[in-house]
Design an enzyme around this catalytic site. Structure first.
Site, PDB file in Angstrom:
ATOM      1  N   SER A 246       0.855  -1.187   0.000  1.00 59.28           N
ATOM      2  CA  SER A 246       0.000   0.000   0.000  1.00 59.28           C
ATOM      3  C   SER A 246       0.885   1.229   0.000  1.00 59.28           C
ATOM      4  O   SER A 246       2.058   1.165   0.382  1.00 59.28           O
ATOM      5  CB  SER A 246      -0.939   0.008   1.202  1.00 59.28           C
ATOM      6  N   LYS A 247       0.285   2.318  -0.442  1.00 56.59           N
ATOM      7  CA  LYS A 247       1.050   3.554  -0.524  1.00 56.59           C
ATOM      8  C   LYS A 247       1.572   3.922   0.860  1.00 56.59           C
ATOM      9  O   LYS A 247       2.684   4.400   1.021  1.00 56.59           O
ATOM     10  CB  LYS A 247       0.129   4.656  -1.059  1.00 56.59           C
ATOM     11  N   ARG A 248       0.717   3.673   1.868  1.00 57.33           N
ATOM     12  CA  ARG A 248       1.084   4.054   3.238  1.00 57.33           C
ATOM     13  C   ARG A 248       2.382   3.397   3.688  1.00 57.33           C
ATOM     14  O   ARG A 248       3.174   4.004   4.372  1.00 57.33           O
ATOM     15  CB  ARG A 248      -0.042   3.701   4.206  1.00 57.33           C
ATOM     16  N   GLY A 250       4.838   2.459   1.832  1.00 58.43           N
ATOM     17  CA  GLY A 250       5.986   2.692   0.956  1.00 58.43           C
ATOM     18  C   GLY A 250       5.964   2.013  -0.396  1.00 58.43           C
ATOM     19  O   GLY A 250       6.973   2.029  -1.100  1.00 58.43           O
TER      20      GLY A 250
END
Ligand code: GLU
Length: 467
Positions: A246-248, A250
């Site tokens: 996920s973007k969160r 990284g």
């Protein structure tokens, strides 16, 4: 059965960026359609107006284009299909598969609390669900109802998932889903089904975060008199730490990989293997993948991203590119590094240097030596040009200036002669020579590298280096 044309789709929500797990959910349905000579459709699920952005749509389109995932229909935007959804909502109301529910959110909250306090799973209790012989409360004045789908109470719903096998869910687990909000806008699961029907989707290949939606979607299919498609739910892609991509935490976007100098074919090959296999084959091209791809060999457990493997694969692809293509792919990276092309044969340079690079960006950085003056510091120079190496370099400079041909064998011949005359070993001369001309301590063999430079550049750099 076999006469049903294969039609698959990728249905991203344009709410963020698109990571490798997301694009893999495009790759597999694409490959399946291509394998069967069917159609692949791009559908943009943009009904979450708060979170959907045009920028995110653009990223989806660019990512697919870069990866070469071409679609036969679309992009089809759900927001442009509102009329159609309203029409189907009407049909479901008329056929009794949907009903208005006037329960306010405060009442729903209270219901949920009562159920939790009693140790029950929170669910809608059917207050507004019409039943034979049941008297519904009078609709409260001025309240716009939601529409709920009437889920069968008895029995179970099941499907034969091509990845997960038989999945069966008791209908008692499902409550009556809201399919339209008070303002009449349809909800997610409903739109997906209407679209999959209208687009005649034969195979839904998507992430397994949608397994929980599937029984609800199947009920809506049947209520609309249609048979659901074949489902294949792909296990999650985990990052190197074992967490969901996920973007969160990284994850990088597909376009980041492009910008870092990964080749689309290499990434495609990598993703193909991340969740699907063909024996022990690791390196295979796009056409081969399409020829081999099937649903039988999809992985059943979560796949873990391995950055080193991707680098390795990219290096294989870099080495296999034809010189002309390699140079063409490399040029934008040189430009990005601010390197303006000079009198260097980029094809030959790239072919020589690619042995030491895993990405186009790394290769461009290596090529920088042809375009920028070496930055050897003064102290290093001092050490390099001390006796007797300094004299040998001067002698070499003269020999290089006088060579009838400027190519690797001639340069190598000159170096050997100087080594003999000055009683030096190869590294004693090659190291400072390399550093003065290229500014680096490591390159492929120095004669081959020097031959790539215009002779005058080598002579100039040696002259400046020797002071
Ligand atoms: N829009 C959904 C998502 O981005 C996919 C829906 C589907 O494939 O059915 O997760």
């Amino acid at each position: 059965m076999s006469s049903t044309p294969v039609r698959t789709r990728f249905a991203p929500s344009p709410t963020g960026f698109i990571h490798l797990g997301n694009i893999r959910s495009a790759l597999y349905p694409w490959a399946y359609a291509r394998h069967h000579g069917g159609q692949f459709i791009l559908r943009i699920e943009d009904t979450d107006v708060e979170r959907s952005t045009q920028a995110a749509v653009d990223v989806i389109l660019q990512s697919m284009q870069w990866m070469g995932l071409d679609y036969d229909e679309g992009p089809i935007y759900q927001m442009q299909r509102m009329q159609r959804y309203r029409q189907v909502l009407r049909e479901l109301l008329d056929s009794g598969h949907a009903y208005p529910c006037y329960m306010s959110s405060a009442e729903l909250d209270a219901l949920r609390e009562r159920q939790m306090a009693a140790g029950l799973k929170p669910r809608y209790d059917g207050t507004w669900r019409p039943q034979p012989g049941k008297r519904l409360p009078p609709p409260p004045a001025g309240v716009q109802p939601v529409l709920r789908f009437r889920t069968p109470e008895e029995g179970a719903v099941s499907w034969n998932d091509r990845v997960k096998g038989l999945v069966r869910v008791d209908n008692s687990e499902l409550d009556d889903l809201v399919i339209a909000r008070p303002d009449g806008t349809p909800t997610y699961n409903f739109c997906v089904v209407v679209d999959d029907i209208d687009m005649r989707i034969s195979h839904v290949i998507r992430g397994d975060d949608h397994v929980n939606n599937t029984p609800r979607q199947i009920h809506i299919f049947r209520a609309l008199g249609c048979e659901p498609p074949v489902y294949a739910h792909l296990p999650t892609v985990l990052n190197e730490q074992g967490d969901k991509l996920s973007k969160r935490n990284g994850a990088k976007s597909v376009l980041d990989y492009r910008d870092e100098g990964y080749l689309a074919d290499a990434l495609l090959n990598y993703l193909a293997r991340l969740g699907w296999s063909h024996g022990d084959d690791e390196v295979f091209g796009r056409e081969q993948f399409v020829r081999w791809f099937d649903l039988e060999h999809l992985g059943r457990s979560a796949a873990q991203f391995d950055g080193e493997k991707l680098r390795w694969l990219n290096a294989q692809y870099l080495r296999a590119l034809a010189p002309q293509q390699l140079a063409a792919q490399l040029r934008p990276f040189l430009q990005r590094l601010g390197l303006r092309e000079q009198a260097v044969d980029l094809e030959r340079a790239a072919v020589l240097l690619r042995e030491r690079a895993s990405t186009l960006l790394e290769l461009a950085e290596q090529c920088a030596m042809f375009y920028t003056e070496p930055q050897a510091d003064a102290a290093a120079r001092q050490g390099l040009v001390g006796e007797p190496v300094g004299q040998a370099l001067h002698a070499l400079q003269q020999r290089l200036a006088a060579l009838p041909e400027w190519d690797a064998p001639s340069i190598s011949g000159a170096i050997k002669q100087v080594l003999g005359e000055h009683r030096l070993k190869m590294p004693q001369l090659a190291m400072p020579l390399r550093q003065l001309v290229t500014g680096r301590t490591q390159t492929p063999s120095v004669d081959a590298v020097l031959a790539l430079f215009p002779r005058q550049t080598v002579l100039d750099r040696l002259r400046r280096g020797l002071g």
